[in-house]
Design an enzyme around this catalytic site. Structure first.
Site, PDB file in Angstrom:
ATOM      1  N   SER A  35     -43.485  64.289 106.072  1.00 41.63           N
ATOM      2  CA  SER A  35     -44.186  64.916 107.197  1.00 41.63           C
ATOM      3  C   SER A  35     -43.609  64.490 108.533  1.00 41.63           C
ATOM      4  O   SER A  35     -43.568  63.296 108.844  1.00 41.63           O
ATOM      5  CB  SER A  35     -45.666  64.520 107.198  1.00 41.63           C
ATOM      6  OG  SER A  35     -46.308  65.002 106.063  1.00 41.63           O
ATOM      7  N   HIS A  88     -46.644  69.002  97.513  1.00 39.82           N
ATOM      8  CA  HIS A  88     -47.684  68.014  97.207  1.00 39.82           C
ATOM      9  C   HIS A  88     -48.632  68.545  96.141  1.00 39.82           C
ATOM     10  O   HIS A  88     -48.861  69.753  96.060  1.00 39.82           O
ATOM     11  CB  HIS A  88     -48.490  67.697  98.475  1.00 39.82           C
ATOM     12  CG  HIS A  88     -47.669  67.181  99.607  1.00 39.82           C
ATOM     13  ND1 HIS A  88     -47.025  68.009 100.485  1.00 39.82           N
ATOM     14  CD2 HIS A  88     -47.399  65.910  99.993  1.00 39.82           C
ATOM     15  CE1 HIS A  88     -46.364  67.276 101.374  1.00 39.82           C
ATOM     16  NE2 HIS A  88     -46.572  66.000 101.106  1.00 39.82           N
ATOM     17  N   TYR A  90     -51.797  68.317  96.175  1.00 41.00           N
ATOM     18  CA  TYR A  90     -52.998  68.904  96.767  1.00 41.00           C
ATOM     19  C   TYR A  90     -52.806  70.344  97.237  1.00 41.00           C
ATOM     20  O   TYR A  90     -53.765  71.031  97.563  1.00 41.00           O
ATOM     21  CB  TYR A  90     -53.533  68.035  97.918  1.00 41.00           C
ATOM     22  CG  TYR A  90     -52.564  67.829  99.066  1.00 41.00           C
ATOM     23  CD1 TYR A  90     -52.329  68.840  99.990  1.00 41.00           C
ATOM     24  CD2 TYR A  90     -51.890  66.630  99.218  1.00 41.00           C
ATOM     25  CE1 TYR A  90     -51.447  68.659 101.033  1.00 41.00           C
ATOM     26  CE2 TYR A  90     -51.002  66.431 100.262  1.00 41.00           C
ATOM     27  CZ  TYR A  90     -50.787  67.443 101.158  1.00 41.00           C
ATOM     28  OH  TYR A  90     -49.897  67.261 102.181  1.00 41.00           O
ATOM     29  N   ALA A 118     -44.814  59.796 105.311  1.00 37.52           N
ATOM     30  CA  ALA A 118     -45.732  59.197 106.276  1.00 37.52           C
ATOM     31  C   ALA A 118     -46.855  58.559 105.467  1.00 37.52           C
ATOM     32  O   ALA A 118     -47.319  59.143 104.495  1.00 37.52           O
ATOM     33  CB  ALA A 118     -46.294  60.275 107.198  1.00 37.52           C
ATOM     34  N   SER A 222     -47.605  61.260  98.308  1.00 38.75           N
ATOM     35  CA  SER A 222     -46.346  61.857  97.815  1.00 38.75           C
ATOM     36  C   SER A 222     -45.426  60.819  97.187  1.00 38.75           C
ATOM     37  O   SER A 222     -45.854  59.726  96.841  1.00 38.75           O
ATOM     38  CB  SER A 222     -45.625  62.537  98.984  1.00 38.75           C
ATOM     39  OG  SER A 222     -45.134  61.563  99.896  1.00 38.75           O
ATOM     40  N   ASN A 245     -50.572  55.269 110.684  1.00 40.83           N
ATOM     41  CA  ASN A 245     -51.925  54.856 111.073  1.00 40.83           C
ATOM     42  C   ASN A 245     -52.368  53.667 110.225  1.00 40.83           C
ATOM     43  O   ASN A 245     -51.825  53.448 109.148  1.00 40.83           O
ATOM     44  CB  ASN A 245     -52.909  56.013 110.894  1.00 40.83           C
ATOM     45  CG  ASN A 245     -52.923  56.519 109.466  1.00 40.83           C
ATOM     46  OD1 ASN A 245     -52.007  57.217 109.040  1.00 40.83           O
ATOM     47  ND2 ASN A 245     -53.928  56.143 108.727  1.00 40.83           N
ATOM     48  N   HIS A 259     -54.609  64.156 110.444  1.00 44.30           N
ATOM     49  CA  HIS A 259     -53.231  64.610 110.241  1.00 44.30           C
ATOM     50  C   HIS A 259     -52.447  64.688 111.553  1.00 44.30           C
ATOM     51  O   HIS A 259     -51.231  64.456 111.569  1.00 44.30           O
ATOM     52  CB  HIS A 259     -53.229  65.968 109.530  1.00 44.30           C
ATOM     53  CG  HIS A 259     -51.883  66.409 109.037  1.00 44.30           C
ATOM     54  ND1 HIS A 259     -51.119  65.640 108.172  1.00 44.30           N
ATOM     55  CD2 HIS A 259     -51.161  67.516 109.283  1.00 44.30           C
ATOM     56  CE1 HIS A 259     -49.987  66.276 107.923  1.00 44.30           C
ATOM     57  NE2 HIS A 259     -49.981  67.413 108.585  1.00 44.30           N
TER      58      HIS A 259
HETATM   59 CL1  6GU Z   1     -53.403  58.869 101.875  1.00 42.26          CL
HETATM   60  N1  6GU Z   1     -54.138  57.672 104.056  1.00 42.26           N
HETATM   61  C1  6GU Z   1     -54.018  57.355 105.340  1.00 42.26           C
HETATM   62  N2  6GU Z   1     -54.970  56.589 105.882  1.00 42.26           N
HETATM   63  N3  6GU Z   1     -53.009  57.746 106.129  1.00 42.26           N
HETATM   64  C2  6GU Z   1     -52.064  58.505 105.574  1.00 42.26           C
HETATM   65  C3  6GU Z   1     -52.128  58.898 104.244  1.00 42.26           C
HETATM   66  C4  6GU Z   1     -53.210  58.438 103.491  1.00 42.26           C
HETATM   67  N4  6GU Z   1     -51.055  59.649 103.992  1.00 42.26           N
HETATM   68  C5  6GU Z   1     -50.345  59.727 105.125  1.00 42.26           C
HETATM   69  N5  6GU Z   1     -50.953  59.043 106.097  1.00 42.26           N
END
Ligand code: 6GU
Length: 287
Positions: A35, A88, A90, A118, A222, A245, A259
Site C-alpha cells: 500500500s 488481499h 479480504y 504497510a 498481506s 501506525n 487507512h
Molecule cells: Cl492489520 N493493523 C494496524 N493497526 N495497522 C495496519 C494493519 C493492521 N495493516 C496495515 N496497517
C-alpha cells in the site's frame, strides 16, 4: 475444501508464456509493492507494463492506493518484474488466487522475491515511519486452516509439507542491514516478526495485546501467503514492513487505526524504502 479454486500448473504456465511472448525482459528478481509503496515500479527502465485486468487468470486489485499493474523492466541493468499493487484475502479472492502471481514469477525465471507492506507496530520500540526487516512470521489464518498450499500438491512446484524455519533469507536480511546503514537509515531500520490477519477489520485492543504477547512486532493483512507460495517453489524471499501506525493496546488511548493514515505515512517514507530495495537489487548475486 475448495480444491476447485486452485490453479493447475498448465494454467500458470499459460499465463507466464503469455507474458514472456510480449516482453524481452527475463526477470530474475520479482518485487511486490505494498500500500502506497508502488513508486518502486516507476524506477524501472525500458518498461513493459500490463494492467492486471488484461493478464489471463489474474485477479484485479480493488484497494485504494494500489495501481494494479505488472511492470517488467531493469533496475541498474538487473531484469526485474514488479507488482504495482497486490491482492488481499479480504477483497474476496481465494487464497490460491491472491498467491498466483508467485507461481507466475517462478515460471518467468524469478529467483529472488522482495515484498513490501504497510503494517501496524506492536513492538514498543517502533515508531511510525520505521522500516522493519521481516525475520519471521505468525500465520494466524494458517492456524484457522487458510493456507495457500491447501489442496492437491503439484510436485513440479514443490513438496507437500514445506519447511518454514528458513522462509526469510538470512543473507538478504544481512544485506538489507548493511545497505540501510550505508544509506543512513540506521535510526529507523528495525527487524522483527510480522503477523498476518485476514482483515479487513483492524485488530481490537484485546487482539493487539494478544499478538504482542505472542511475539509479533508488527501486524498486517498481506505478504505471508505470498511468502509461503514463493518458498514452496524454491525462490529466495526478502520482505519489509513500513510501520505506518502504532497498534492501540490501551483502553485509555484516543488513537484509532485508519487507512488514510497508512497511506499518508507511506507517502512520507516510501521514497526511502524504495531506495533501500533498489540498492539491494543492484547488489543481489544469482548463482
Ligand atoms: Cl492489520 N493493523 C494496524 N493497526 N495497522 C495496519 C494493519 C493492521 N495493516 C496495515 N496497517
Amino acid at each position: 475444501p475448495e480444491v476447485n479454486s486452485c490453479y493447475s500448473y498448465e494454467e500458470c504456465k499459460a499465463t507466464a508464456d503469455w507474458l514472456l511472448a510480449q516482453t524481452d525482459v527475463r526477470p530474475t528478481v520479482g518485487i511486490v509493492c505494498g500500500s502506497g509503496l508502488g513508486g518502486l515500479a516507476d524506477l524501472l527502465k525500458d518498461q513493459v507494463a500490463f494492467n492486471y485486468k488484461d493478464i489471463p487468470n489474474f485477479p484485479q486489485s480493488t484497494v485504494h492506493g494500489h495501481a494494479g499493474r505488472l511492470v517488467f523492466g531493469h533496475l541498474k541493468g538487473r531484469p526485474c518484474v514488479c507488482m504495482q499493487g497486490r491482492f488481499h484475502l479480504y477483497e474476496g479472492y481465494s487464497i490460491h488466487k491472491i498467491t498466483l502471481p508467485m507461481r507466475i514469477f517462478k515460471l518467468l525465471g524469478v529467483e529472488t522475491v522482495m515484498l513490501t507492506n504497510a503494517a501496524g507496530g506492536l513492538n514498543h520500540d517502533f515508531k511510525m515511519g520505521d522500516i522493519m526487516i521481516i525475520k519471521d512470521h505468525l500465520n494466524l489464518p494458517g492456524f484457522a486452516g487458510i493456507n495457500p498450499l491447501n489442496g492437491p500438491n503439484d510436485e513440479r512446484f514443490g513438496v507437500r509439507f514445506l519447511c518454514m524455519s528458513d522462509a526469510y533469507d538470512r543473507e538478504l536480511q544481512q544485506l538489507a542491514m548493511e545497505v540501510g546503514q550505508d544509506l543512513g537509515y540506521g535510526d529507523f531500520l528495525k527487524e522483527g516478526v510480522y503477523c498476518v490477519l485476514g482483515g479487513p477489520t483492524f485488530e481490537t485492543i484485546a487482539e493487539g495485546r494478544m499478538l504482542h504477547r505472542l511475539g509479533a512486532d508488527a501486524v498486517g493483512m498481506s505478504t505471508v501467503h505470498e511468502v509461503i507460495v514463493a518458498r514452496h517453489c524454491g525462490m529466495r524471499v526478502f520482505a519489509l514492513s513500513l510501520i505506518t501506525n502504532q497498534v492501540v493496546m490501551d483502553y485509555d488511548s484516543e488513537e484509532r487505526a485508519n487507512h488514510e493514515e497508512v497511506l499518508q505515512v507511506g507517502r512520507q517514507r516510501a521514497a526511502q524504502l524504495e531506495r533501500l530495495v533498489y540498492t539491494m537489487v543492484t547488489k543481489i548475486v544469482h548463482n
